[in-house]
Write an enzyme that holds these catalytic residues in place. Sequence first.
Site, PDB file in Angstrom:
ATOM      1  CB  SER A 143     -16.465  -8.535 -25.758  1.00 40.51           C
ATOM      2  OG  SER A 143     -15.711  -9.591 -24.977  1.00 40.51           O
ATOM      3  N   PRO A 144     -15.823  -5.396 -27.153  1.00 40.13           N
ATOM      4  CG  PRO A 144     -13.976  -4.295 -28.960  1.00 40.13           C
ATOM      5  CD  PRO A 144     -14.382  -5.201 -27.843  1.00 40.13           C
ATOM      6  CG  LEU A 145     -16.147  -5.295 -32.464  1.00 40.03           C
ATOM      7  CD1 LEU A 145     -15.540  -5.654 -33.745  1.00 40.03           C
ATOM      8  CD2 LEU A 145     -16.840  -3.483 -32.994  1.00 40.03           C
TER       9      LEU A 145
ATOM     10  CE1 TYR B 255      -8.172 -14.481 -23.346  1.00 39.33           C
ATOM     11  CE2 TYR B 255      -6.614 -12.846 -24.423  1.00 39.33           C
ATOM     12  CZ  TYR B 255      -7.691 -13.145 -23.704  1.00 39.33           C
ATOM     13  OH  TYR B 255      -8.514 -12.090 -23.147  1.00 39.33           O
TER      14      TYR B 255
ATOM     15  N   GLY C  69     -17.809  -9.806 -31.749  1.00 34.61           N
ATOM     16  CA  GLY C  69     -18.838 -10.272 -33.294  1.00 34.61           C
ATOM     17  C   GLY C  69     -19.902 -10.207 -33.356  1.00 34.61           C
TER      18      GLY C  69
HETATM   19  P1  NAP Z   1     -14.889  -8.379 -29.769  1.00 36.18           P
HETATM   20  O1  NAP Z   1     -13.588  -8.172 -30.301  1.00 36.18           O
HETATM   21  O2  NAP Z   1     -16.208  -8.193 -29.260  1.00 36.18           O
HETATM   22  O3  NAP Z   1     -15.464  -9.502 -30.989  1.00 36.18           O
HETATM   23  C1  NAP Z   1     -14.592 -10.587 -32.105  1.00 36.18           C
HETATM   24  C2  NAP Z   1     -15.070 -10.915 -33.267  1.00 36.18           C
HETATM   25  O4  NAP Z   1     -15.537 -10.204 -34.112  1.00 36.18           O
HETATM   26  C3  NAP Z   1     -14.030 -11.733 -34.179  1.00 36.18           C
HETATM   27  O5  NAP Z   1     -14.562 -13.178 -34.467  1.00 36.18           O
HETATM   28  C4  NAP Z   1     -13.816 -11.305 -35.331  1.00 36.18           C
HETATM   29  O6  NAP Z   1     -13.508 -11.633 -36.712  1.00 36.18           O
HETATM   30  C5  NAP Z   1     -14.489 -10.116 -35.412  1.00 36.18           C
HETATM   31  N1  NAP Z   1     -14.113  -9.151 -36.111  1.00 36.18           N
HETATM   32  C6  NAP Z   1     -13.694  -7.849 -35.465  1.00 36.18           C
HETATM   33  N2  NAP Z   1     -13.579  -6.728 -36.427  1.00 36.18           N
HETATM   34  C7  NAP Z   1     -14.322  -7.275 -37.208  1.00 36.18           C
HETATM   35  C8  NAP Z   1     -14.488  -5.913 -38.141  1.00 36.18           C
HETATM   36  N3  NAP Z   1     -14.707  -5.223 -38.960  1.00 36.18           N
HETATM   37  N4  NAP Z   1     -15.689  -7.058 -39.492  1.00 36.18           N
HETATM   38  C9  NAP Z   1     -15.869  -8.176 -38.845  1.00 36.18           C
HETATM   39  N5  NAP Z   1     -16.012  -8.875 -37.974  1.00 36.18           N
HETATM   40  C10 NAP Z   1     -15.114  -8.605 -37.077  1.00 36.18           C
HETATM   41  O7  NAP Z   1     -14.615 -10.166 -28.786  1.00 36.18           O
HETATM   42  P2  NAP Z   1     -13.136 -10.209 -28.216  1.00 36.18           P
HETATM   43  O8  NAP Z   1     -12.550 -11.409 -28.736  1.00 36.18           O
HETATM   44  O9  NAP Z   1     -14.304 -10.992 -27.063  1.00 36.18           O
HETATM   45  O10 NAP Z   1     -12.685  -9.230 -27.711  1.00 36.18           O
HETATM   46  C11 NAP Z   1     -11.528  -8.137 -28.008  1.00 36.18           C
HETATM   47  C12 NAP Z   1     -11.303  -8.953 -27.041  1.00 36.18           C
HETATM   48  O11 NAP Z   1     -10.831  -8.832 -25.640  1.00 36.18           O
HETATM   49  C13 NAP Z   1     -10.042 -10.053 -26.887  1.00 36.18           C
HETATM   50  O12 NAP Z   1      -9.813 -10.950 -28.463  1.00 36.18           O
HETATM   51  C14 NAP Z   1      -9.222 -10.218 -25.721  1.00 36.18           C
HETATM   52  O13 NAP Z   1      -8.449  -9.604 -25.920  1.00 36.18           O
HETATM   53  C15 NAP Z   1      -9.878  -9.370 -25.098  1.00 36.18           C
HETATM   54  N6  NAP Z   1     -10.808 -10.197 -23.881  1.00 36.18           N
HETATM   55  C16 NAP Z   1     -10.551 -10.260 -22.085  1.00 36.18           C
HETATM   56  C17 NAP Z   1     -11.484 -11.231 -21.801  1.00 36.18           C
HETATM   57  C18 NAP Z   1     -11.313 -10.859 -19.882  1.00 36.18           C
HETATM   58  O14 NAP Z   1     -11.383 -11.489 -19.711  1.00 36.18           O
HETATM   59  N7  NAP Z   1     -10.571  -9.674 -19.968  1.00 36.18           N
HETATM   60  C19 NAP Z   1     -12.890 -11.427 -21.691  1.00 36.18           C
HETATM   61  C20 NAP Z   1     -12.955 -11.262 -23.221  1.00 36.18           C
HETATM   62  C21 NAP Z   1     -12.265 -10.656 -24.492  1.00 36.18           C
HETATM   63  P3  NAP Z   1     -11.637 -12.026 -36.662  1.00 36.18           P
HETATM   64  O15 NAP Z   1     -11.073 -12.335 -36.464  1.00 36.18           O
HETATM   65  O16 NAP Z   1     -12.469 -13.010 -37.977  1.00 36.18           O
HETATM   66  O17 NAP Z   1     -11.008 -10.077 -37.396  1.00 36.18           O
END
Ligand code: NAP
Length: 276
Positions: free
Chosen positions: A192-194, A52, A197
Amino acid sequence: MEYERLNNVEVNIPKIGLGTYQIELSPRDEAISALRRGIELGMTLIDTAEMYGWGRSEEIVGEAIKPFDREELTIVTKVWGTNLAYESVKKSAKASIARLGTYIDVYLIHWPNPSYPLGETLKAMKELVSEGIIRYIGVSNFSLGQLKEARNLLRNNDIVTNQVEYSLRVRDPEADILPYCQKEKITLMAYSPLDRGRILKRPPQKLKVIAARLGKSVAQIAINWLISKPMVVAIPKASKVEHVEENAGAAGRRIPQDLMTELEDLEEERARWPRS
Ligand code: NAP
């Protein structure tokens, strides 16, 4: 906050943690404030990776955690898929702890890579445990077969987690990985629980209606649905304090069964959800 046990080890982790992918793209002060607010609210599970921002996310995590009692935190980081040779794993872990300023609680193989023998990678990880650099070993993006192979190469309970994509839209783990993790008591970290986004930008109508009926936001329902499942924890990423606060508010009351059935029946709508 609600808690889940990390595999069979004596560690309780919150059902909702903090993701940090691309957190380095936000203004540093904002990112640090968001992470600190999350920790204050009990989101003491923090997920990062050497990949990251090539270390910048780990540095931000290191800075954010400084005011807190280290023992209260569970820091997860990952070794990238091209660093899985024995010496590279050791080198990567040491570089990660230098950036984090502390030991690693759970060290994950970010992606499986058949170019490197899994046994060699796991041997290095086991030694890192003995050296006190990491506490527990985990994997990410492993299929069920790969997870079983890793478990066979170690003592069975040494893999504490498999971190995989899981959300109301991406439900693949339900086919095999989730039931296996539940049976074997391996923590499933839902990334990526959301849906990165996207689920919030254009939520399916039914999801919006259910959220309104329960007086919760769409994000809270999407996270609550995940954490209602045994052995599942979710790690939403949010770089804005208000988003972190909203996500922390997803813990608590369960979605009633009738609405749960409706929510899980989003199949048709799911197919129409945008992929980007
Ligand atoms: P995510 O958590 O599903 O979504 C993140 C997005 O949602 C960001 O743009 C964030 O915006 C927005 N968001 C979050 N809460 C919100 C709310 N209450 N209202 C409006 N928008 C909101 O996606 P992700 O980052 O892909 O997944 C989460 C974490 O999982 C990653 O950060 C990482 O640590 C991990 N991950 C791991 C892998 C792997 O291969 N192991 C792959 C992907 C992700 P803002 O930032 O502007 O608040």
